[in-house]
Design a protein around this motif. Structure first.
Motif, PDB file in Angstrom:
ATOM      1  N   ASP A 413       0.839  -1.202   0.000  1.00  0.00           N
ATOM      2  CA  ASP A 413       0.000   0.000   0.000  1.00  0.00           C
ATOM      3  C   ASP A 413       0.874   1.252   0.000  1.00  0.00           C
ATOM      4  O   ASP A 413       0.661   2.198  -0.781  1.00  0.00           O
ATOM      5  N   ARG A 417       1.231   4.185  -2.889  1.00  0.00           N
ATOM      6  CA  ARG A 417       0.960   5.579  -2.524  1.00  0.00           C
ATOM      7  C   ARG A 417       2.167   6.469  -2.823  1.00  0.00           C
ATOM      8  O   ARG A 417       2.029   7.578  -3.364  1.00  0.00           O
ATOM      9  N   ASN A 422       0.554   9.584  -3.904  1.00  0.00           N
ATOM     10  CA  ASN A 422      -0.672   9.373  -3.126  1.00  0.00           C
ATOM     11  C   ASN A 422      -1.949   9.556  -3.951  1.00  0.00           C
ATOM     12  O   ASN A 422      -3.033   9.752  -3.407  1.00  0.00           O
ATOM     13  N   SER A 425      -3.757   3.918  -4.333  1.00  0.00           N
ATOM     14  CA  SER A 425      -3.432   3.106  -3.158  1.00  0.00           C
ATOM     15  C   SER A 425      -3.898   1.676  -3.399  1.00  0.00           C
ATOM     16  O   SER A 425      -4.410   1.343  -4.476  1.00  0.00           O
ATOM     17  N   ILE A 514       0.676  11.170   2.844  1.00  0.00           N
ATOM     18  CA  ILE A 514       0.434   9.723   2.796  1.00  0.00           C
ATOM     19  C   ILE A 514      -0.033   9.220   4.152  1.00  0.00           C
ATOM     20  O   ILE A 514      -0.989   8.433   4.247  1.00  0.00           O
ATOM     21  N   TRP A 518      -3.653   7.517   4.886  1.00  0.00           N
ATOM     22  CA  TRP A 518      -3.712   6.135   5.371  1.00  0.00           C
ATOM     23  C   TRP A 518      -4.439   6.037   6.705  1.00  0.00           C
ATOM     24  O   TRP A 518      -5.210   5.103   6.937  1.00  0.00           O
TER      25      TRP A 518
END
Length: 522
Positions: A413, A417, A422, A425, A514, A518
């Motif tokens: 992931d 990203r 970003n 994802s 990022i 997330w």
């Protein structure tokens, strides 16, 4: 001359095509007028047994081959359900008994039918309560479908109906099967893959407060659910379902049922339901509630990831043999990854709790001695003989995709990203798998296709990450965690370390972007 030659070539091709389709046309002709009806009854539930009556009409052959599945999708172990069958009898509609042969444990050959409708009766003995096995006692019955229904060889495409004949004291039932119009105790399935996907729970059950998501009803029905704050718990579960639906952008069922089969361990996913071991009496702390919600979220998200987003080897199913795949790290490992993601996005976890979950799974994965012997893809392929958690006892040379799978998913992931600034994802990868392979192509995906989608979303090659899947190469945590402004610290000795995933104190703009994305933080 060229046109005439083309015509001859076309006719030849058409003839070959027809010849190649003959076996399938024959099956269609045989099944066109075949109907199958099952009746389920419980004359002596205290004996931990139940009876099945199977009526087959319209079969034109003189010989029929029947099978009982040897395993249940979602639980990748050979269980040989046929060993539980006794008192197997076959007779025609007119009452004539028919001879049967048994070439192997899971197969019956019926001869002398002469086109007559037949009725098959058999008893199934149950021994222990487990999510992949049927179990019956005085108070309730849990019917595992692969443990119950026979199928005609080569005719899994047939529809079937199920009628419940219940003891008077059993008032309730729960299943993902579709109710027939003529009776609320009769159900239908469009084919045997659907039939085998729908367990049934019967007894004096309790239903928790239902909820709707996108106008779709979601119910929780269980046996011995226990005492706890049921409204609050279901409110949290609704948030989890809403977050999963928001993630995928689609609700592919008309209704959904959480089926609690009682205290125990384990859960198995289905297209519009999940069966879970559940004991509400244990929900006496925030940690216990979160642990249970995480488990249920995992099983719920499976209706996307593995039931619809699936490795190409997992469907259509071969119920008589192992269905090996190297991609259970995606089906199970990434589902573990997303159970945490979904709970965080649902507002059920704060940042510290979220990071703690990943700290624990990294600790478990890194302390597994098998990590230097077995790769992720190997652990998936060998699950049929080693089990989902590797070989227990003796020298540990195996890992579990439940632990290393989500860890590699985390790094994957962050790699996507970082490479895409970003813009993309792992969410986008799951979208592509769902909408392209499941909805558009209506099939599973290969290892190469999964890697291709990841690299397309990243915009770069991801060879190093995919080596982590096929080899035992040590994971470069520092490199990939840094993309999100995270670090990993360790305490303890070389044999048993405890890892902690933490935020770095100083981040650049890209890392901060990022990390916030997330963590689902604005």
């Amino acid at each position: 001359m060229r046109n005439l030659k083309s015509t001859y070539l076309y006719l030849a091709f058409f003839l070959l095509l027809q010849l190649s389709l003959l076996p399938f046309l024959k099956v269609d002709a045989q099944t066109k007028h075949v109907s199958i009806e099952f009746e389920l009854s419980f004359p002596q539930p205290e004996q931990h047994s139940y009876q099945v009556n199977m009526k087959i009409a319209g079969f034109e052959g003189k010989t029929m081959v029947l099978h009982m599945p040897r395993w249940m999708p979602g639980y990748y172990q050979i269980l040989d359900y046929a060993k539980d069958i006794s008192r197997f009898n076959v007779q025609t509609k007119s009452g004539q008994k028919l001879a049967t042969e048994k070439p192997d444990l899971s197969t019956w050959i019926i001869t002398g039918m002469n086109g007559e409708d037949i009725e098959i009766q058999y008893e199934i003995k149950t021994e222990r309560s487990f999510v992949a096995l049927s179990y019956v006692d005085r108070e309730h019955a849990y019917i595992a479908p692969c443990n119950t229904w026979l199928y005609i060889d080569g005719m899994l495409n047939l529809p079937a109906s199920v009628t419940l004949n219940l003891p008077e004291e059993w008032e309730n039932f729960a299943t993902g099967l579709e109710s027939a119009e003529e009776s609320n105790r009769k159900f239908t399935a469009g084919n045997f893959d659907i039939l085998y996907d729908c367990p049934i729970l019967i007894g004096n059950l309790e239903e928790l407060p239902a909820f709707e998501v996108k106008g779709i009803p979601h119910r929780f029905i269980g046996y011995k659910v226990g005492e706890f704050n049921k409204a609050a718990f279901m409110g949290k579960l609704k948030k989890s379902v809403e977050a999963a639906v928001e993630l995928m952008g689609d609700v592919p069922y008309k209704d959904y049922t959480f089926i609690g089969i009682g205290p125990g361990m384990g859960g198995i996913e289905h297209l519009n339901s999940t069966t879970i071991s559940f004991d509400g009496n244990r929900l006496n702390s925030e940690a216990a509630i979160n642990s249970t919600l995480s488990f249920i979220t995992h099983e719920y998200f499976h209706h996307y990831n593995v039931k619809r987003i699936r490795p190409v080897e997992l469907g259509p199913f071969d119920y008589q043999h192992e269905n090996h795949t190297t991609q259970l790290w995606i089906s199970e490992g990434l589902t573990v990854y997303y159970e945490y993601i979904i709970m965080k996005r649902a507002g059920l976890l704060n940042d510290d709790q979220f990071l703690h979950y990943f700290s624990e799974v990294i600790t478990d994965s890194e302390n597994d001695p098998g990590k230097v012997y077995q790769s992720l893809s190997q652990s998936s392929f060998r699950t049929w003989d080693e089990g989902p958690f590797g070989v227990r006892g003796g020298r540990d040379t195996a890992i579990t995709y439940y632990e290393k799978g989500p860890v590699v998913g985390l790094l994957l992931d962050f790699a996507i990203r970082n490479a895409s600034e970003n813009q993309h994802s792992l969410d986008d990868v799951m979208h592509d798998l769902y909408y392209h392979y499941y909805k558009a192509l209506k099939r599973g995906f290969t290892d190469a296709e999964f890697q291709q989608i990841c690299e397309t979303r990243a915009g770069v090659k991801l060879d190093e990450l995919f080596e982590y899947i096929t080899t035992t190469r040590e994971l470069d945590y520092e490199k990939y965690l840094d993309y999100a402004g995270l670090k990993l610290t360790a305490t303890g000795d070389a044999n048993q370390k405890k890892y902690s995933l933490q935020k770095k104190e100083s981040l650049n703009k890209k890392q901060q972007k990022i990390q916030n994305s997330w963590l689902s933080n604005p």
